[in-house]
Design an enzyme around this catalytic site. Structure first.
Site, PDB file in Angstrom:
ATOM      1  N   THR A 147      27.260 -12.695 -30.927  1.00 20.05           N
ATOM      2  CA  THR A 147      25.928 -12.717 -30.330  1.00 20.05           C
ATOM      3  C   THR A 147      25.903 -11.660 -29.220  1.00 20.05           C
ATOM      4  OG1 THR A 147      24.119 -14.151 -29.597  1.00 20.05           O
ATOM      5  CG2 THR A 147      26.252 -14.562 -28.579  1.00 20.05           C
ATOM      6  N   HIS A 181      24.010 -19.939 -29.470  1.00 16.27           N
ATOM      7  CA  HIS A 181      23.534 -19.162 -28.319  1.00 16.27           C
ATOM      8  C   HIS A 181      22.572 -20.075 -27.543  1.00 16.27           C
ATOM      9  CE1 HIS A 181      22.022 -14.979 -26.880  1.00 16.27           C
ATOM     10  NE2 HIS A 181      21.413 -15.876 -26.121  1.00 16.27           N
ATOM     11  N   CYS A 212      22.124 -17.083 -20.691  1.00 12.44           N
ATOM     12  CA  CYS A 212      22.462 -17.901 -21.860  1.00 12.44           C
ATOM     13  C   CYS A 212      23.980 -18.028 -21.976  1.00 12.44           C
ATOM     14  CB  CYS A 212      21.931 -17.262 -23.138  1.00 12.44           C
ATOM     15  SG  CYS A 212      20.139 -17.100 -23.194  1.00 12.44           S
TER      16      CYS A 212
END
Lengths: 214, 162
Positions: B22, B45, B28
């Site tokens: 990711t 995520h 995040c």
């Protein structure tokens, strides 16, 4: 992994007339910012492209050339009758162009403290102009935080900026304006990311029915 | 070697020799679960800490730590992983900006995300083998299912494996 279509629940199924209203507001804000940029640099600043689009989060992080693209960003949160996040985002070379017009700096390598605070000040002024135009047009009092600066991955900066909107869905109404300077080329993007409830508030103030088909 | 890319508030599972990645984690958190024996790796995520923050009716469960992590575990178990063998790694949860004083809870969302991920993992009895969290830099991560190593890249830093 399948990706959702860019039409999640919140704020995304906005009627066309409502989007046109936002376009008008976005253009007004960004044009005022372009005007400030002109004063600042002593050259004609222009709003090259003004867009209002409902975009899925993953499309937003791709907007500036990929999630890992290194960008210079000035971020401010505004609160008041309506709230949201405002960003001034530039590719590194465009930031260097602005720095070079304002000082003797603007070389290669890492940005110096001086250069970064210069960019922060430019962002401060542009965001301030945009917010002022917005608050004049809507006849609302808006207060912006002192802007903060970061040089980092576009995805990291934008996804953070979407966290409040993320509470309501996976898409955001992105109001963007691309600026340029005569003879200098691209000079960054302004992004206005209103909180979903604030969008409804804007429509209400302007007399657009909440779920209207106007 | 196939690489599966996971977007914001998305999850995925791959088997060796695949990798899963990711890009551009800010506040995040990228959470990975790994079953060494099966060579199976999962990643989610996470964008927000708790589902109670969700506004409106249904929501994307992969967005919130407290729903995303149990879901990822269940998905991997349904694909043949053993819950008792799963090991976790975390990366992300940065504070991208500091705005002297105001807007604190918004800015500290990264820290809250990391804490919520730890809590969810603790409740599932999944040990955390390594973390690269906090700070102020964005990160890109990639999990290698052949080794269980998580590569972490940040601008201006050497890439590292945890």
């Amino acid at each position: 992994m399948s990706r959702e279509e860019p039409q999640g629940r919140s704020g995304s199924l906005v009627p066309r007339a409502h989007l046109s209203l936002l376009r008008q507001i976005g253009r007004l804000g960004a044009e005022n910012a372009a005007l400030s940029l002109s004063f600042l640099l002593g050259r004609k600043g222009e709003l090259k492209i003004s867009q209002v689009l409902p975009l899925h989060f993953n499309e937003i992080t791709e907007y500036l050339g990929g999630a890992e693209e290194r960008v210079v960003t000035v971020f401010a949160r505004f609160e008041g009758n309506i709230s949201g996040n405002m960003l001034y985002v530039l590719h590194e070379e465009d930031a260097r162009g602005i720095i070079a017009s304002l000082s003797d700096d603007g070389g290669e390598g890492e940005f110096s403290e001086m250069e970064l605070s210069l960019m922060q000040e430019v962002g401060n002024i542009l965001i301030g102009s945009y917010i002022t135009a917005l608050s004049d047009f809507l006849a609302l009092e808006l207060k912006s935080s002192v802007p903060a600066l970061a040089v980092d991955m576009a995805g990291a900066i934008l996804s953070f900026s979407l966290s409040e909107i993320g509470r309501s869905g996976d898409t955001a109404i992105v109001m963007s304006g691309g600026l340029s300077i005569e003879g200098k080329g691209a000079s960054g993007h302004l992004f206005l990311l209103p909180d979903p409830q604030s969008l409804e508030k804007i429509f209400e103030i302007m007399g657009f029915p909440a779920n209207g088909n106007s | 070697m196939a690489t599966l890319r996971v977007g914001i508030a998305e999850a995925g599972v791959v088997r060796a020799p695949g990798t899963i990645t990711t890009l551009g984690l800010g506040s995040c958190v990228g959470v990975t679960l790994y079953d060494e024996k099966k060579g199976m790796g999962g990643m989610v995520h996470v964008m927000l800490p708790f589902t109670e923050l969700a506004r409106g009716g249904d929501f994307n469960r992969s967005k919130f730590a407290d729903s995303a992590i149990p879901d990822l575990m269940k998905k991997m178990v349904s694909l043949g992983a053993d819950q008792r063998r799963l090991k976790a790694k975390l990366a992300g949860g940065a504070q991208m900006f500091s705005l002297g004083g105001t807007g604190d809870s918004l800015l500290k969302i990264g820290l809250r995300n990391v804490e919520a991920c730890r809590k969810a993992l603790l409740e599932l009895n999944i040990p955390i083998l390594a973390e690269d969290t906090g700070g102020s830099r964005g990160r890109t991560v990639e999990l290698f299912t052949e080794t269980g190593l998580l590569e972490v890249r940040a601008i201006g830093k050497e890439k590292r494996f945890i």
